[in-house]
Design a protein around this motif. Structure first.
Motif, PDB file in Angstrom:
ATOM      1  N   VAL A 268      15.640   7.014  -2.671  1.00  0.00           N
ATOM      2  CA  VAL A 268      14.856   7.318  -1.478  1.00  0.00           C
ATOM      3  C   VAL A 268      14.156   6.061  -0.987  1.00  0.00           C
ATOM      4  O   VAL A 268      13.671   5.248  -1.776  1.00  0.00           O
ATOM      5  CB  VAL A 268      13.828   8.434  -1.756  1.00  0.00           C
ATOM      6  CG1 VAL A 268      14.539   9.734  -2.087  1.00  0.00           C
ATOM      7  CG2 VAL A 268      12.872   8.049  -2.872  1.00  0.00           C
ATOM      8  N   THR A 269      14.133   5.894   0.314  1.00  0.00           N
ATOM      9  CA  THR A 269      13.475   4.728   0.900  1.00  0.00           C
ATOM     10  C   THR A 269      12.101   5.082   1.469  1.00  0.00           C
ATOM     11  O   THR A 269      11.344   4.192   1.846  1.00  0.00           O
ATOM     12  CB  THR A 269      14.347   4.105   2.007  1.00  0.00           C
ATOM     13  OG1 THR A 269      14.642   5.098   2.987  1.00  0.00           O
ATOM     14  CG2 THR A 269      15.648   3.576   1.418  1.00  0.00           C
ATOM     15  N   GLU A 270      11.802   6.360   1.569  1.00  0.00           N
ATOM     16  CA  GLU A 270      10.479   6.818   1.975  1.00  0.00           C
ATOM     17  C   GLU A 270       9.918   7.718   0.880  1.00  0.00           C
ATOM     18  O   GLU A 270      10.606   8.630   0.407  1.00  0.00           O
ATOM     19  CB  GLU A 270      10.538   7.576   3.301  1.00  0.00           C
ATOM     20  CG  GLU A 270      10.952   6.703   4.470  1.00  0.00           C
ATOM     21  CD  GLU A 270      10.892   7.450   5.787  1.00  0.00           C
ATOM     22  OE1 GLU A 270      10.410   8.608   5.786  1.00  0.00           O
ATOM     23  OE2 GLU A 270      11.310   6.889   6.812  1.00  0.00           O
ATOM     24  N   ILE A 271       8.680   7.471   0.474  1.00  0.00           N
ATOM     25  CA  ILE A 271       8.066   8.257  -0.586  1.00  0.00           C
ATOM     26  C   ILE A 271       6.793   8.920  -0.077  1.00  0.00           C
ATOM     27  O   ILE A 271       6.164   8.453   0.863  1.00  0.00           O
ATOM     28  CB  ILE A 271       7.752   7.405  -1.835  1.00  0.00           C
ATOM     29  CG1 ILE A 271       6.723   6.309  -1.522  1.00  0.00           C
ATOM     30  CG2 ILE A 271       9.031   6.783  -2.389  1.00  0.00           C
ATOM     31  CD1 ILE A 271       6.296   5.498  -2.731  1.00  0.00           C
ATOM     32  N   ASP A 272       6.446  10.034  -0.709  1.00  0.00           N
ATOM     33  CA  ASP A 272       5.254  10.797  -0.338  1.00  0.00           C
ATOM     34  C   ASP A 272       4.360  10.922  -1.561  1.00  0.00           C
ATOM     35  O   ASP A 272       4.643  11.679  -2.487  1.00  0.00           O
ATOM     36  CB  ASP A 272       5.661  12.184   0.167  1.00  0.00           C
ATOM     37  CG  ASP A 272       4.456  13.070   0.468  1.00  0.00           C
ATOM     38  OD1 ASP A 272       3.329  12.542   0.541  1.00  0.00           O
ATOM     39  OD2 ASP A 272       4.652  14.298   0.613  1.00  0.00           O
ATOM     40  N   LEU A 273       3.284  10.129  -1.587  1.00  0.00           N
ATOM     41  CA  LEU A 273       2.350  10.153  -2.710  1.00  0.00           C
ATOM     42  C   LEU A 273       1.158  11.085  -2.454  1.00  0.00           C
ATOM     43  O   LEU A 273       0.185  11.059  -3.203  1.00  0.00           O
ATOM     44  CB  LEU A 273       1.854   8.735  -3.005  1.00  0.00           C
ATOM     45  CG  LEU A 273       2.930   7.770  -3.525  1.00  0.00           C
ATOM     46  CD1 LEU A 273       2.397   6.347  -3.580  1.00  0.00           C
ATOM     47  CD2 LEU A 273       3.422   8.208  -4.893  1.00  0.00           C
ATOM     48  N   ALA A 274       1.259  11.923  -1.410  1.00  0.00           N
ATOM     49  CA  ALA A 274       0.229  12.905  -1.068  1.00  0.00           C
ATOM     50  C   ALA A 274      -1.163  12.287  -0.964  1.00  0.00           C
ATOM     51  O   ALA A 274      -2.122  12.796  -1.552  1.00  0.00           O
ATOM     52  CB  ALA A 274       0.227  14.049  -2.092  1.00  0.00           C
ATOM     53  N   PRO A 275      -1.312  11.186  -0.216  1.00  0.00           N
ATOM     54  CA  PRO A 275      -2.644  10.559  -0.117  1.00  0.00           C
ATOM     55  C   PRO A 275      -3.638  11.488   0.580  1.00  0.00           C
ATOM     56  O   PRO A 275      -3.322  12.098   1.601  1.00  0.00           O
ATOM     57  CB  PRO A 275      -2.379   9.295   0.704  1.00  0.00           C
ATOM     58  CG  PRO A 275      -1.135   9.594   1.479  1.00  0.00           C
ATOM     59  CD  PRO A 275      -0.309  10.483   0.609  1.00  0.00           C
ATOM     60  N   SER A 276      -4.823  11.575   0.024  1.00  0.00           N
ATOM     61  CA  SER A 276      -5.855  12.433   0.617  1.00  0.00           C
ATOM     62  C   SER A 276      -6.577  11.743   1.764  1.00  0.00           C
ATOM     63  O   SER A 276      -7.343  12.381   2.481  1.00  0.00           O
ATOM     64  CB  SER A 276      -6.862  12.852  -0.455  1.00  0.00           C
ATOM     65  OG  SER A 276      -7.387  11.713  -1.127  1.00  0.00           O
ATOM     66  N   ALA A 277      -6.350  10.445   1.934  1.00  0.00           N
ATOM     67  CA  ALA A 277      -6.927   9.695   3.047  1.00  0.00           C
ATOM     68  C   ALA A 277      -5.997   8.542   3.399  1.00  0.00           C
ATOM     69  O   ALA A 277      -5.288   8.013   2.530  1.00  0.00           O
ATOM     70  CB  ALA A 277      -8.317   9.171   2.693  1.00  0.00           C
ATOM     71  N   ALA A 278      -6.036   8.142   4.662  1.00  0.00           N
ATOM     72  CA  ALA A 278      -5.102   7.113   5.136  1.00  0.00           C
ATOM     73  C   ALA A 278      -5.380   5.741   4.550  1.00  0.00           C
ATOM     74  O   ALA A 278      -4.487   4.881   4.539  1.00  0.00           O
ATOM     75  CB  ALA A 278      -5.160   7.036   6.666  1.00  0.00           C
ATOM     76  N   ASN A 279      -6.589   5.521   4.053  1.00  0.00           N
ATOM     77  CA  ASN A 279      -6.921   4.203   3.493  1.00  0.00           C
ATOM     78  C   ASN A 279      -6.847   4.177   1.974  1.00  0.00           C
ATOM     79  O   ASN A 279      -7.250   3.198   1.353  1.00  0.00           O
ATOM     80  CB  ASN A 279      -8.315   3.768   3.961  1.00  0.00           C
ATOM     81  CG  ASN A 279      -9.414   4.719   3.494  1.00  0.00           C
ATOM     82  OD1 ASN A 279      -9.118   5.842   3.064  1.00  0.00           O
ATOM     83  ND2 ASN A 279     -10.652   4.286   3.599  1.00  0.00           N
TER      84      ASN A 279
END
Length: 446
Positions: A268-279
């Motif tokens: 996969v070249t895109e991953i989703d780490l479920a960040p709770s905030a954009a920073n």
């Protein structure tokens, strides 16, 4: 360890420290630790540290690794007092330094299970099979969210991530990539939203802050973990400020182009780490992903698959290093490429140059050698006064081909020379990068 045994062990360490003094090395910090905490705690802290101590490095340069804590534990019958993970750590460090300890029979009747980490606290993480990386990853996924509600300092799971899990990955790499360094983190003083275990080639980077590396990245919600070929986001933040994510994503795309068809469709070249905030750091790691595999917490694959994926992503890491070196045209413009007949190919030449520019190695070389050029004898301090004190360039002598498949622990005394700027450039231009004596005979007319 009983008090009487600890006294004997502490005495052994003090005697070793006294021998160090006679050799000209004063282990001041080590003696302070001994005085404050005794031998067992001192040795356990040093063995559990993710980095080798300054004392280990000094004794390696002196050729006296038998006086290190690692050797004293293994060679004098004290190994069974220490956690097996720490004993393995001692063996790996000595092996990397090309020192073979003379293993002694044990003094102990039983071994403690305590592991002391850099938090200076005894903890007892659950034991796992050394080969069960899949179990280690699952352990973090299952326990991290509840652990993160508890105090961070001295926590068992934080210790496990930067200790046993990191060692587990390092042990697996020994068979095919022993030159890589492994570090794990659950946070610095407070729990990280997404813990990680990183795999670093020292010629590219030794930290998650810069360069590119392989990394196990856990999702914030602990629903899964990625094995990612990723980039240092701290460096990007510093250089590109608000455009850091854009820069990371663009560089990731460029790296994928360098790898070409080696980035197979199942990665996969895109991953989703479920960040709770954009920073959050996790959001920047998303942007920095080059390619990855994903393991769901609900369906962790078998151990064989996890091992195969690790070997595959590490192989891609190596391929990227080679591709980047081959594409680096800046060095060609320096005009010091040797004649084609003198060097196997330009990629190896660039790798050689990268070794010479490694800040950690350069620092060790300059600390280990005089500042006089080993070809012409120039001392910059004699010619330029205070401005030139200590100025010299490090030149890598060891053939790059000899590093392939080996532990790339380079010896500052044996594997490097120090050269003035002119001689350094001419040595490279001649192609005689590993034969200074021949270079002096054939080219130097001082």
């Amino acid at each position: 360890m009983k008090p009487s045994e600890n006294e004997r062990f502490t005495k052994l360490l003090r005697e070793a420290a006294e021998e160090c003094r006679r050799l000209g090395y004063r282990p001041t910090k080590f003696l302070q630790m001994l005085n404050a905490e005794g031998g067992y705690v001192t040795a356990t802290k040093l063995l559990a540290s993710p980095k080798i101590s300054d004392g280990f490095t000094e004794l390696q340069l002196l050729g006296k690794l038998n006086l290190t804590v690692e050797a004293l534990v293994l060679e004098n019958g004290w190994a069974e007092y220490f956690d097996p993970i720490l004993v393995d750590q001692a063996k790996r460090r000595l092996s990397a330094a090309r020192y073979v300890p003379k293993l002694a029979p044990s003094n102990a009747t039983s071994a403690p299970v305590a592991l002391i980490t850099d938090d200076s606290q005894v903890s007892t993480p659950d034991k796992i099979d050394e080969t069960a990386l899949s179990d280690g990853l699952s352990k973090v996924l299952q326990g991290y969210l509840s652990a993160a509600k508890e105090p961070f300092s001295k926590h068992v799971l934080a210790n496990f991530i930067r200790g046993a899990l990191t060692d587990l990955v390092a042990n697996l790499l020994q068979g095919y990539a022993p030159n890589l360094e492994v570090k794990g983190s659950a946070g610095q003083g407070v729990w990280a939203r997404g813990p990680w275990v990183g795999i670093f080639d020292p010629l590219v980077t030794i930290s998650a802050q810069s360069g590119y590396y392989v990394c196990y990245l856990f999702k914030e919600d602990m629903s899964g973990v990625y094995l990612s070929l990723n980039q240092g986001m701290t460096e990007a933040k510093k250089n590109y400020k608000a455009d850091a994510k854009t820069s990371l994503a663009a560089r990731a795309q460029n790296f994928r182009a360098m790898l070409g068809s080696r980035v197979s469709a199942e990665l996969v070249t895109e991953i989703d780490l479920a960040p709770s905030a954009a920073n959050n750091d996790t959001a920047f790691y998303e942007a920095g992903n080059i390619c990855a595999v994903f393991y769901s917490a609900k369906s962790m694959p078998g151990e064989a698959t996890v091992r195969e994926d690790l070997a595959r992503i590490v192989s891609l890491y190596r391929s990227l290093i080679e591709a980047e070196l081959a594409a680096d045209s800046a060095l060609d413009e320096e005009g010091d490429l040797p004649p084609p007949s003198m060097l196997e190919d330009g990629t190896k030449f660039r790798l050689h140059k990268r070794i010479e520019r490694n800040a950690r190695l350069v620092r060790l070389v300059k600390q280990s050698k005089p500042s006089n050029c080993e070809v012409c004898g120039l001392d910059f301090a004699e010619r330029y006064g205070a401005l030139g004190i200590g100025y010299i360039e490090a030149h890598h002598l060891r053939p790059v081909s000899s590093l392939k498949g080996t532990k790339a622990e380079l010896d500052p005394l044996r594997d490097f020379a120090v050269l003035c700027s002119n001689c350094h450039r001419m040595v490279h231009k001649s192609g005689l990068i590993d034969d200074l004596e021949r270079f002096k005979r054939e080219h130097y007319h001082g």
